[in-house]
Design an enzyme around this catalytic site. Sequence first.
Site, PDB file in Angstrom:
ATOM      1  N   LYS A  13       8.745  15.159  28.793  1.00 37.47           N
ATOM      2  CA  LYS A  13       9.543  15.876  27.788  1.00 37.47           C
ATOM      3  C   LYS A  13       8.656  16.355  26.634  1.00 37.47           C
ATOM      4  CE  LYS A  13      12.291  12.321  27.047  1.00 37.47           C
ATOM      5  NZ  LYS A  13      11.647  11.364  27.986  1.00 37.47           N
ATOM      6  N   ARG A 129      -0.916   6.419  29.751  1.00 34.13           N
ATOM      7  CA  ARG A 129      -0.890   7.403  28.652  1.00 34.13           C
ATOM      8  C   ARG A 129      -1.708   6.917  27.460  1.00 34.13           C
ATOM      9  NH1 ARG A 129       4.728   9.354  26.398  1.00 34.13           N
ATOM     10  NH2 ARG A 129       5.107   7.130  26.393  1.00 34.13           N
ATOM     11  N   ARG A 162       0.547   3.520  23.150  1.00 34.94           N
ATOM     12  CA  ARG A 162       1.805   3.209  22.470  1.00 34.94           C
ATOM     13  C   ARG A 162       2.229   1.775  22.799  1.00 34.94           C
ATOM     14  NH1 ARG A 162       6.049   8.126  23.385  1.00 34.94           N
ATOM     15  NH2 ARG A 162       7.443   6.376  23.799  1.00 34.94           N
TER      16      ARG A 162
HETATM   17  P1  AP5 Z   1       5.125  12.726  28.040  1.00 33.29           P
HETATM   18  O1  AP5 Z   1       5.130  14.212  27.892  1.00 33.29           O
HETATM   19  O2  AP5 Z   1       4.656  11.925  26.901  1.00 33.29           O
HETATM   20  O3  AP5 Z   1       6.575  12.221  28.564  1.00 33.29           O
HETATM   21  P2  AP5 Z   1       7.907  11.927  27.778  1.00 33.29           P
HETATM   22  O4  AP5 Z   1       9.025  12.308  28.665  1.00 33.29           O
HETATM   23  O5  AP5 Z   1       7.848  12.552  26.408  1.00 33.29           O
HETATM   24  O6  AP5 Z   1       7.828  10.356  27.692  1.00 33.29           O
HETATM   25  P3  AP5 Z   1       8.148   9.369  26.488  1.00 33.29           P
HETATM   26  O7  AP5 Z   1       7.534   8.053  26.848  1.00 33.29           O
HETATM   27  O8  AP5 Z   1       7.727   9.965  25.163  1.00 33.29           O
HETATM   28  O9  AP5 Z   1       9.686   9.314  26.558  1.00 33.29           O
HETATM   29  P4  AP5 Z   1      10.613   8.294  25.976  1.00 33.29           P
HETATM   30  O10 AP5 Z   1      11.854   9.050  26.153  1.00 33.29           O
HETATM   31  O11 AP5 Z   1      10.592   6.942  26.535  1.00 33.29           O
HETATM   32  O12 AP5 Z   1      10.027   8.047  24.485  1.00 33.29           O
HETATM   33  P5  AP5 Z   1      10.466   8.570  23.049  1.00 33.29           P
HETATM   34  O13 AP5 Z   1       9.246   8.722  22.258  1.00 33.29           O
HETATM   35  O14 AP5 Z   1      11.404   9.719  23.154  1.00 33.29           O
HETATM   36  O15 AP5 Z   1       4.247  12.383  29.334  1.00 33.29           O
HETATM   37  C1  AP5 Z   1       3.990  11.025  29.684  1.00 33.29           C
HETATM   38  C2  AP5 Z   1       2.568  10.876  30.276  1.00 33.29           C
HETATM   39  O16 AP5 Z   1       2.503  11.618  31.505  1.00 33.29           O
HETATM   40  C3  AP5 Z   1       1.435  11.460  29.405  1.00 33.29           C
HETATM   41  O17 AP5 Z   1       0.290  10.680  29.579  1.00 33.29           O
HETATM   42  C4  AP5 Z   1       1.228  12.868  29.938  1.00 33.29           C
HETATM   43  O18 AP5 Z   1      -0.078  13.335  29.705  1.00 33.29           O
HETATM   44  C5  AP5 Z   1       1.536  12.650  31.434  1.00 33.29           C
HETATM   45  N1  AP5 Z   1       2.153  13.825  32.053  1.00 33.29           N
HETATM   46  C6  AP5 Z   1       3.078  14.671  31.521  1.00 33.29           C
HETATM   47  N2  AP5 Z   1       3.432  15.636  32.410  1.00 33.29           N
HETATM   48  C7  AP5 Z   1       2.722  15.364  33.538  1.00 33.29           C
HETATM   49  C8  AP5 Z   1       2.657  15.994  34.833  1.00 33.29           C
HETATM   50  N3  AP5 Z   1       3.387  17.098  35.107  1.00 33.29           N
HETATM   51  N4  AP5 Z   1       1.836  15.450  35.763  1.00 33.29           N
HETATM   52  C9  AP5 Z   1       1.096  14.344  35.453  1.00 33.29           C
HETATM   53  N5  AP5 Z   1       1.099  13.704  34.267  1.00 33.29           N
HETATM   54  C10 AP5 Z   1       1.903  14.220  33.316  1.00 33.29           C
HETATM   55  O19 AP5 Z   1      11.312   7.319  22.508  1.00 33.29           O
HETATM   56  C11 AP5 Z   1      10.681   6.097  22.173  1.00 33.29           C
HETATM   57  C12 AP5 Z   1      11.680   5.126  21.630  1.00 33.29           C
HETATM   58  O20 AP5 Z   1      12.268   5.641  20.426  1.00 33.29           O
HETATM   59  C13 AP5 Z   1      12.884   4.822  22.534  1.00 33.29           C
HETATM   60  O21 AP5 Z   1      12.611   3.818  23.489  1.00 33.29           O
HETATM   61  C14 AP5 Z   1      13.939   4.377  21.499  1.00 33.29           C
HETATM   62  O22 AP5 Z   1      13.700   3.057  21.068  1.00 33.29           O
HETATM   63  C15 AP5 Z   1      13.649   5.319  20.329  1.00 33.29           C
HETATM   64  N6  AP5 Z   1      14.425   6.561  20.427  1.00 33.29           N
HETATM   65  C16 AP5 Z   1      13.937   7.831  20.535  1.00 33.29           C
HETATM   66  N7  AP5 Z   1      14.939   8.721  20.606  1.00 33.29           N
HETATM   67  C17 AP5 Z   1      16.102   8.007  20.541  1.00 33.29           C
HETATM   68  C18 AP5 Z   1      17.471   8.355  20.593  1.00 33.29           C
HETATM   69  N8  AP5 Z   1      17.868   9.631  20.709  1.00 33.29           N
HETATM   70  N9  AP5 Z   1      18.387   7.364  20.504  1.00 33.29           N
HETATM   71  C19 AP5 Z   1      18.038   6.075  20.345  1.00 33.29           C
HETATM   72  N10 AP5 Z   1      16.736   5.672  20.321  1.00 33.29           N
HETATM   73  C20 AP5 Z   1      15.778   6.628  20.416  1.00 33.29           C
HETATM   74 MG    MG Z   2       7.790  11.793  24.433  1.00 35.80          MG
END
Ligand code: AP5
Ligand code: MG
Length: 220
Positions: A13, A129, A162
Amino acid sequence: MRLVLLGPPGAGKGTQANQLSQHWQIVHISTGDLFRYHLAHNTELGQSAKEYMQSGRLVPDNITEAMLKDRIAQPDVLESQGFVLDGFPRTVPQGLALDALLAARHERLDRVVLIEVPTDALVQRLVGRRTCSVCKANYHVQYHPPHVEGICDLCGGSLIQRDDDQLETVKVRLAVYHEETEPLVSFYRQAGLLATVDGNQDPVSVTAATIQAVKGGSHD
Ligand code: AP5
Ligand code: MG
């Protein structure tokens, strides 16, 4: 253009939202990045989110919705051609809150893109990552290593892992996604907004497929 990127942890994402925000000149809003900013600056909001994030659970809806409401009212969002939401909404109540926030501004979402990736690939992506501590650029030890180990190609900042990318926390995050976020798939399908993209291909191909899906190419 007002977009939501939906998908499990590690689906790409953040990676795709960066590309889409450049493509359409829209603002990238990541609730995860916002929470991590507050955590790093030890704000009151960061303190309330801390234990949820570290254990891989969702921060309560009321806290998250208030943060998002504040963010989308900022001048850069109001003055831009739209936004791409990365990590919000993550529960059906958050989806309803977003609809209400946009309706109050006489706006609506244009498209919700679900990025699909098999679970084993998600786990590999997350545990490998690395993120720049300064500019937040994402790397991967195997798939997208920096030119110099531990150093960001873009700004020279040091790369960190992270806290929530440890295997045990990754498992919790995936389970939380299935329980709490997956119901949004049918929520947006029923609203006629959902498009699905195969996220298990190289990032450039995923971007092309996402742009195509947003333009109407593959509507679910
Ligand atoms: P990346 O692009 O970072 O993936 P992502 O989908 O953004 O993954 P996240 O871990 O950021 O998602 P998440 O939803 O768990 O975390 P968030 O920060 O939103 O890619 C991942 C890896 O893969 C990277 O190394 C990248 O280089 C690689 N990659 C990407 N595309 C690729 C491809 N095509 N092929 C190969 N490799 C690839 O949330 C964190 C925390 O915040 C949550 O757990 C929660 O506690 C809180 N939080 C955030 N939003 C909310 C909400 N709306 N409600 C409640 N709590 C929330
Ligand atoms: Mg993310």
